[in-house]
Design a protein around this motif. Structure first.
Motif, short mmCIF file in Angstrom:
data_model
loop_
_atom_site.label_atom_id
_atom_site.label_comp_id
_atom_site.label_asym_id
_atom_site.label_seq_id
_atom_site.Cartn_x
_atom_site.Cartn_y
_atom_site.Cartn_z
N PHE A 147 0.85 -1.19 0.00
CA PHE A 147 0.00 0.00 0.00
C PHE A 147 0.89 1.24 0.00
CE2 PHE A 147 -1.95 3.40 2.59
CZ PHE A 147 -2.94 3.76 1.70
N PHE A 148 0.39 2.33 -0.55
CA PHE A 148 1.11 3.59 -0.45
C PHE A 148 0.12 4.74 -0.45
CE2 PHE A 148 0.21 3.52 -4.90
CZ PHE A 148 0.32 4.82 -5.39
N ASP A 183 -1.67 -1.78 7.64
CA ASP A 183 -1.79 -1.47 9.06
C ASP A 183 -1.81 0.03 9.33
OD1 ASP A 183 -1.93 -4.11 9.78
OD2 ASP A 183 0.11 -4.24 10.61
N ILE A 184 -1.09 0.80 8.51
CA ILE A 184 -1.01 2.24 8.74
C ILE A 184 -2.39 2.88 8.75
CG2 ILE A 184 -0.62 2.67 6.29
CD1 ILE A 184 0.69 4.76 9.25
N TYR A 218 -6.25 5.65 13.79
CA TYR A 218 -7.42 5.90 14.64
C TYR A 218 -6.96 6.74 15.83
CZ TYR A 218 -10.84 2.89 12.36
OH TYR A 218 -11.75 2.37 11.47
N TYR A 219 -7.80 7.66 16.24
CA TYR A 219 -7.45 8.58 17.33
C TYR A 219 -7.07 7.84 18.62
CZ TYR A 219 -9.08 12.82 14.88
OH TYR A 219 -9.23 13.87 14.01
N ASP A 220 -7.79 6.77 18.94
CA ASP A 220 -7.48 6.10 20.21
C ASP A 220 -6.10 5.46 20.19
OD1 ASP A 220 -8.22 4.11 18.44
OD2 ASP A 220 -9.48 3.03 19.86
N HIS A 274 6.12 -1.84 7.85
CA HIS A 274 7.14 -0.80 7.86
C HIS A 274 7.06 0.04 6.60
CE1 HIS A 274 10.36 0.62 10.34
NE2 HIS A 274 11.19 0.71 9.32
N VAL A 275 7.52 1.28 6.70
CA VAL A 275 7.50 2.20 5.57
C VAL A 275 8.90 2.28 4.97
CG1 VAL A 275 7.92 4.19 7.07
CG2 VAL A 275 6.87 4.54 4.85
#
Length: 577
Positions: free
Chosen positions: A355-356, A389-390, A395-397, A420-421
């Motif tokens: 994903f990007f 996952d990013i 999410y704020y919490d 990882h990025v």
């Protein structure tokens, strides 16, 4: 733990393994417990100003102009009937735009000053939530309402224009929309600012006043061309650096996904759909950016496919909930579209599942192949995540570690070791002139990986010197993470030639935002300029505009506010004429 303290450190390719291991170890030790982020997400106020900021150091007068920033603001709304409505995901925070006027000195030897103002942009959506007690149209990531019945889901519709929440990208001098904007023969980057729009990953557009940031109205891509009727698009429209034409795509749902590639002429304001792709093998997906080279528009369809051919967004009332679970066997599919001669898709290839969010740059090189024939290689650089996952980390919490949410997320299935990025570059050789890929070639062709640099030696929200667009660049600037925060905790300058990384770290709790590069007038070297980044001191709950020398990362100056400025997405520097 070479990077755990504040400072500026040059790291080399040989340090990459150690620094990735330190990232994972910081996660394992829950280092984020000592890095407060709440002030960047909660209780954010509007400051219509103008408010002078306290300047320390000396911001160069050639950086004068207006730095615009936009992103999420309010994360909760007090309703008339149901109490507090809490927004769950950072991407759904109510839009809030900011302006830093960088004013040159009025007398010889004087100092540059900075004046700040901000304005909320989603007042109509806020009012709707106040009255209804909730958001009644799809969001990016609001978690499911357990009391929403099947009928309500079945009746879901995409947001009407007056409930847009555009909070991602600023688009200056958008052609083809304003009736009162005159066509121009001027090419390239325009020095003035005729209009200013804000986009997100939908077809909606919001106009704002460049001076006051006042919301001026809403429209969508169908006002550019009647065929652009799909609900989704790309937040990061791109401009041709030679003539200023604007490029993007529009995604419509149906039996098959329909991607329409279009350009808006800067000279005439006319919109042309120059390619359409709708076929069984091309899935609808959540896509945040694309690639533009001098002759091609390149779309990567990542492993974020949408369920039910996209219609699941309406059922789930959430883009994130409609994205299919990440599948390592689902490769990214790339479409290379001719944007000069309107030949449609000229090549297809694949890269591994990932994903990007952000493309960095793309360029073409003419080479001689093994038969001594001229061929074209396209290079495509972007910031890649190993999985999705990013999207959930934001999410704020989790980013505020409410009720140990960060620990629960990172430690489940050892997620702190995954997702990882890294800064990636793929190269792909186009078919010979006048030839087409066979169906088998289109299915089996693969991009060649030529660069992979992991964080913290690279980062997201990437920026290059605008002069290097469509050219082989050397430096990429971005925000990075050492694993000390649940969010971001440093700035990085990545040298793609030597793989060296210059990393800036502020004091504990100092979280930087996207850096904006401003080139020194007359500069010859690619990194001769300054970076502007809005930094939150999460301990004191105050923000400042940081100005760094883009070559050395030494601080040149800063402009301090007495209040927090929300973590934003993207910005635009409009130079003073």
């Amino acid at each position: 733990m070479a990077l755990n303290g504040p400072g500026i450190t040059l790291r080399r390719a040989t340090d990459e393994g150690e620094d990735v291991a330190d990232f994972q170890n910081n996660r394992l030790q829950e280092s984020w417990k000592e890095w407060p982020n709440e002030a960047g997400f909660e209780g954010l106020e509007e400051h219509r100003g103008p408010m002078p900021l306290k300047v320390k150091g000396a911001i160069p007068e050639w950086a004068a102009g207006a730095l615009y920033r936009t992103g999420p603001g309010q994360s909760s709304v007090e309703t008339e009937s149901t109490g507090t409505y809490n927004i769950h995901h950072w991407f759904d925070g109510l839009a809030h735009s900011h302006k830093f006027d960088i004013v040159p000195p009025t007398t010889p030897g004087g100092l540059t000053s900075v004046v700040y103002s901000s304005r909320r942009q989603s007042e109509r959506l806020e009012q709707h939530i106040k009255e209804k007690g909730k958001r009644a149209t799809p969001s990016f990531g609001q978690r499911a309402d357990p009391f929403m019945g099947i009928f309500a889901k079945a009746m879901g519709v995409f947001a009407p224009r007056d409930q847009y929440n555009n909070n991602v990208v600023l688009l200056p001098n958008f052609p083809g929309i304003d009736d009162d904007r005159q066509p121009t023969n001027q090419t390239g980057h325009r020095p003035g600012l005729d209009n200013l729009y804000i986009s997100t990953d939908t077809a909606g557009l919001q106009k704002v006043d460049p001076q006051t940031l006042e919301p001026l109205g809403y429209t969508d891509q169908s006002s550019l061309h009647p065929e652009l009727k799909g609900p989704l698009s790309c937040a990061h429209a791109q401009r041709d650096p030679e003539n200023g034409d604007l490029y993007n795509y529009n995604l419509e749902f149906g039996r098959f996904a329909t991607y329409r590639f279009f350009r808006v002429s800067a000279a005439t304001g006319k919109t042309e759909v120059f390619a359409t792709v709708s076929e069984p093998g091309v899935a609808p997906a959540y896509i945040h950016s694309f690639f533009l080279t001098p002759n091609y528009m390149v779309l990567c369809i990542p492993t974020t496919h949408l369920g039910w051919n996209g219609i699941k967004i309406l059922w789930e009332q959430s883009v994130l909930s409609a994205i299919k679970p990440f599948d390592e066997s689902t490769a990214c599919r790339w479409l290379v579209v001719d944007r000069r001669r309107d030949r449609g898709v000229v090549a297809r290839f694949s890269t591994p599942a990932s994903f990007f969010f952000h493309s960095v740059n793309a360029f073409e090189e003419t080479i001689k192949d093994e038969n001594n024939e001229e061929r074209t290689d396209i290079s495509l650089e972007y910031v890649r995540y190993d999985n999705t996952d990013i999207l959930k980390i934001l999410y704020y919490d989790i980013v505020t570690d409410k009720d140990d949410a960060a620990k629960k997320f990172f430690f489940t299935e050892e997620r702190y070791k995954k997702g990882h990025v890294r800064l990636m570059r793929y190269r792909f050789r186009l078919p010979r002139n006048g030839t087409q890929q066979t169906e088998e070639e289109a299915q089996t062709a693969a991009g060649e990986e030529v660069l992979s640099i992991p964080a913290p030696h690279a980062g997201d929200l990437p920026i290059i010197n605008p002069r290097m667009v469509h050219k082989p660049h050397r430096y990429v600037y971005g925000v990075t993470s050492r694993g000390i925060s649940t969010f971001l905790d440093g700035l990085v300058k990545t040298d793609v030639q030597t793989r060296e990384a210059l990393i800036w770290r502020g004091d504990k709790g100092h979280t930087p935002g996207e850096p904006i590069f401003v080139e020194r007038p007359g500069a010859k070297e690619e990194d001769d300029g300054v970076l502007l980044s809005v930094v939150l001191d999460g301990v004191s709950k105050k923000s400042y505009l940081l100005c760094l020398d883009a070559k050395s990362f030494e601080e040149v100056g800063r402009a301090e506010a007495d209040f927090p400025i929300g973590f934003g997405f993207h910005g635009h520097h409009q130079a003073q004429m």
